[in-house]
Scaffold this active site. Sequence first.
Site, PDB file in Angstrom:
ATOM      1  N   THR A 145       4.571   1.627   2.772  1.00  0.00           N
ATOM      2  CA  THR A 145       5.860   1.670   2.153  1.00  0.00           C
ATOM      3  C   THR A 145       6.204   2.961   2.496  1.00  0.00           C
ATOM      4  O   THR A 145       7.341   2.455   3.232  1.00  0.00           O
ATOM      5  CB  THR A 145       5.348   2.307   0.523  1.00  0.00           C
ATOM      6  OG1 THR A 145       5.021   1.225  -0.487  1.00  0.00           O
ATOM      7  CG2 THR A 145       6.660   2.750  -0.282  1.00  0.00           C
ATOM      8  N   GLY A 169       1.199  -1.476  -0.216  1.00  0.00           N
ATOM      9  CA  GLY A 169       0.008   0.105   0.481  1.00  0.00           C
ATOM     10  C   GLY A 169       1.119   1.128   0.186  1.00  0.00           C
ATOM     11  O   GLY A 169       2.589   1.087   0.104  1.00  0.00           O
ATOM     12  N   CYS A 170       0.186   2.137  -0.657  1.00  0.00           N
ATOM     13  CA  CYS A 170       1.144   3.510  -0.591  1.00  0.00           C
ATOM     14  C   CYS A 170       1.133   4.011   0.805  1.00  0.00           C
ATOM     15  O   CYS A 170       2.627   4.005   1.295  1.00  0.00           O
ATOM     16  CB  CYS A 170       0.040   4.376  -0.846  1.00  0.00           C
ATOM     17  SG  CYS A 170      -1.355   5.076  -0.544  1.00  0.00           S
ATOM     18  N   TYR A 171       0.678   4.121   2.063  1.00  0.00           N
ATOM     19  CA  TYR A 171       0.749   4.315   3.215  1.00  0.00           C
ATOM     20  C   TYR A 171       1.715   3.370   3.979  1.00  0.00           C
ATOM     21  O   TYR A 171       3.053   4.723   4.148  1.00  0.00           O
ATOM     22  CB  TYR A 171      -0.439   4.757   4.147  1.00  0.00           C
ATOM     23  CG  TYR A 171      -1.276   6.068   3.476  1.00  0.00           C
ATOM     24  CD1 TYR A 171      -0.961   7.231   3.853  1.00  0.00           C
ATOM     25  CD2 TYR A 171      -2.903   5.451   4.024  1.00  0.00           C
ATOM     26  CE1 TYR A 171      -2.101   8.197   3.786  1.00  0.00           C
ATOM     27  CE2 TYR A 171      -3.584   6.849   3.369  1.00  0.00           C
ATOM     28  CZ  TYR A 171      -2.927   7.926   3.519  1.00  0.00           C
ATOM     29  OH  TYR A 171      -4.193   8.716   3.657  1.00  0.00           O
TER      30      TYR A 171
END
Length: 309
Positions: free
Chosen positions: A126, A122-124
């Site tokens: 990462t 996921g972006c967060y």
Amino acid sequence: MSAEPVVFIDGEAGTTGLGIRERLRALPVRIHSIDPARRKETQARAEAMAAADLVVLCLPDAASKEAVEMVEGLAASGQRTPKILDASTAFRTAPGWVYGFPELSEDQPEAIRQASRVANPGCYPTGAIALLRPLIDAGLMKPDFPVTINAVSGYTGGGRTMIETQEKEGGPAFMLYGLGLAHKHLPEIRQHALLEKRPIFVPSVGHFPRGMIVSIPVHMDLLVKGTTAADLRRALEERYVTSSFVRVCKAENTLVADALVGSDDMELRVHADEANTHVVLTARLDNLGKGASGAAIQNIALMLGVSPA
């Protein structure tokens, strides 16, 4: 595997799917697409999966699970089974799946190369895992550290409804969400950062399309005794010294969230006060770059054993 590996993106019309398709132009692969009029037909999708060396799933969680069952059905019927890269939340902590963050550890790239099932991060997570995992591995932060994660993202990571809300006239300037403190990214962050305690995670969305900053405040006296801000920075530098995408940068007094839009890079910083009592760790990235499609391309290249042309 053929000389030119075949990739099928199930869900290529979505934001992440479009980003992956665009970036695949840099790799020596062939994209297998379905006629748009048939893209939701089970038979057409199954045929595309059977023709592919790698299937990329850019679908909601439930749909991703159904797609994996379709691939497993190919094996049961004696057909060739492709590798799978899943971009949903469904398998990021699932047994039998490799976590697709190549910078996670020294051994992670090889684990991804050998895997038949990889979950894109996921972006967060990462940003959060990139900051926390090296400190825990280095013994500077104990696994039971009380972690608080604050993050702001561009609205493109929130799906069609959020994009429509933000882009209409009078869309909100800033919005906190996930205030039930049970965000779906928490298990992923906790497992892959090696945290024993569930962190407090407060995500937010700003009135800008792309970009992200993840920030983690740290009381230095709660770290292993004698740890300095320089020690934290050194641990990060040592972890990412060979990375082509993650770099440790000089601390700044201000950070703009959308500075890396269009890039697949991520910048990490250690911001400290003069007395070495407080630190804020920050990760800046494009939520659709290193936080989504860019990470997927890293994983696809590893899984197929290819490099940019």
